[in-house]
Every structure is written in C-alpha cells, then in structure tokens.
Design an enzyme around this catalytic site. Structure first.
Site, PDB file in Angstrom:
ATOM      1  N   CYS A 120      29.478  19.704 -50.426  1.00  0.00           N
ATOM      2  CA  CYS A 120      30.161  19.010 -49.338  1.00  0.00           C
ATOM      3  C   CYS A 120      29.159  18.126 -48.602  1.00  0.00           C
ATOM      4  O   CYS A 120      28.158  18.613 -48.083  1.00  0.00           O
ATOM      5  CB  CYS A 120      30.795  20.014 -48.387  1.00  0.00           C
ATOM      6  N   HIS A 146      34.695  14.518 -44.946  1.00  0.00           N
ATOM      7  CA  HIS A 146      34.020  15.338 -45.954  1.00  0.00           C
ATOM      8  C   HIS A 146      34.197  14.677 -47.311  1.00  0.00           C
ATOM      9  O   HIS A 146      35.288  14.209 -47.652  1.00  0.00           O
ATOM     10  CB  HIS A 146      34.680  16.712 -46.111  1.00  0.00           C
ATOM     11  N   HIS A 203      42.630  20.720 -43.110  1.00  0.00           N
ATOM     12  CA  HIS A 203      42.150  21.178 -44.418  1.00  0.00           C
ATOM     13  C   HIS A 203      41.745  22.645 -44.371  1.00  0.00           C
ATOM     14  O   HIS A 203      41.283  23.136 -43.337  1.00  0.00           O
ATOM     15  CB  HIS A 203      41.003  20.305 -44.941  1.00  0.00           C
ATOM     16  N   GLU A 220      41.093  23.605 -40.194  1.00  0.00           N
ATOM     17  CA  GLU A 220      40.520  22.752 -39.135  1.00  0.00           C
ATOM     18  C   GLU A 220      40.762  21.285 -39.440  1.00  0.00           C
ATOM     19  O   GLU A 220      41.200  20.913 -40.549  1.00  0.00           O
ATOM     20  CB  GLU A 220      39.003  22.995 -39.043  1.00  0.00           C
ATOM     21  N   HIS A 236      38.945  17.229 -37.951  1.00  0.00           N
ATOM     22  CA  HIS A 236      37.897  16.573 -37.164  1.00  0.00           C
ATOM     23  C   HIS A 236      37.831  15.107 -37.539  1.00  0.00           C
ATOM     24  O   HIS A 236      38.431  14.679 -38.544  1.00  0.00           O
ATOM     25  CB  HIS A 236      36.537  17.248 -37.396  1.00  0.00           C
TER      26      HIS A 236
HETATM   27 MN    MN Z   1      35.886  20.560 -42.178  1.00  0.00          MN
END
Ligand code: MN
Length: 149
Positions: A117, A69, A103, A63, A65
């Site tokens: 995370c 992170h 990632h 994914e 975004h």
């Molecule tokens: Mn992610």
C-alpha cells in the site's frame, strides 16, 4: 552484495530489519493485521510504501479519508469494500482507492491476505463512519453483510 538501497526479503513476506508491527489505530477494530514499512519517504519521493497482512478471517478498518491508496495484492485472496462495491481480489490485482471512498479489506478465503500500500507521507487521518453513515452503508444488504465494525 550488500547495498543500502536494497531491502532484502527474508522468509515468507518479511524483510530484513523491518519490524512486524501489529496495526491497531486508536478506537477501532483492526483485527489480525500486521504492518511493515518498506520505504519511509525521501526528499525526492515523499511517500510511504507498506506491506499489510491480514490473517485468515481478519479485516482492516472500515474508513475513508482524503488521501489516496494505491494497493497491490501480493499474497492470497480476499475481498474489499470499495465505495458501494464488494470486489474479489487476488495476487497481482492493483486497486486505487480514491479520496473519500469507504474501504475495508477482509481475508475471507481462509488464508492470509497481503498487500502493498502506497500513501503520501503527508496525509489526513482516517475517518470512521458515524452511526448515520453506517445506516446508509447498510441500506445495501450486500454491503451490510460484508462490513465489520
Ligand atoms: Mn485507508
């Protein structure tokens, strides 16, 4: 001493009163991975701090975004796709995943692969690759061999 601001670890990567959730976002293959939320935001610190653990052989979603992170490996070894690169990761390595970077984490070493995370509480939803984007990713054979969708 008991203190409301101390979250005690119990056995083996578990924390007191923190449920171990199976992590399965809609419509994706997020295999053999659990999530524990260790911190769920504060008016003065609007982030979530989670522990994810991938069983041997499992993987996270491929994914990307807008949100960032910040990851720290705390259990075992594994590998990740980070943009165009496939990196080996081990305990105490720290990884920043910048906005819009593809990632995927995989527990490739025959052992559980666990990481903390950090994310903003307010964040956009992950985007999965389109067929065209998958083709583009797979144009690098090493990436093509690595990714799981
Ligand atoms: Mn992610």
């Amino acid at each position: 001493m008991q203190n409301e601001n101390v979250l005690r670890s119990t056995d083996s990567y578990r924390w007191e009163n923190v449920p171990v959730l199976n992590y399965k976002p809609e419509g994706n293959t997020f295999e053999a991975i659990t999530r524990q939320v260790l911190f769920d935001g504060h008016p003065e610190l609007s982030c979530q701090f989670r522990y994810f653990e991938i069983d041997a052989g499992g993987h996270s979603t491929l994914e990307r975004h807008q949100h960032v992170h910040l990851v720290m490996i705390i259990r075992g070894r594994g590998r990740a796709l980070l943009g165009q690169d496939i990196v080996n990761l081990k305990e105490l390595d720290v990884v920043t995943i910048p906005p819009h970077t593809w990632h995927q984490f995989r527990a490739t070493e025959g052992e559980p692969f666990g990481f903390l995370c950090l994310v903003n509480t307010e964040r956009d939803r992950p985007i999965l690759p389109s067929q065209e984007e998958l083709m583009l990713l797979r144009s690098d054979p090493a990436v093509g061999d690595f990714i799981r969708v």
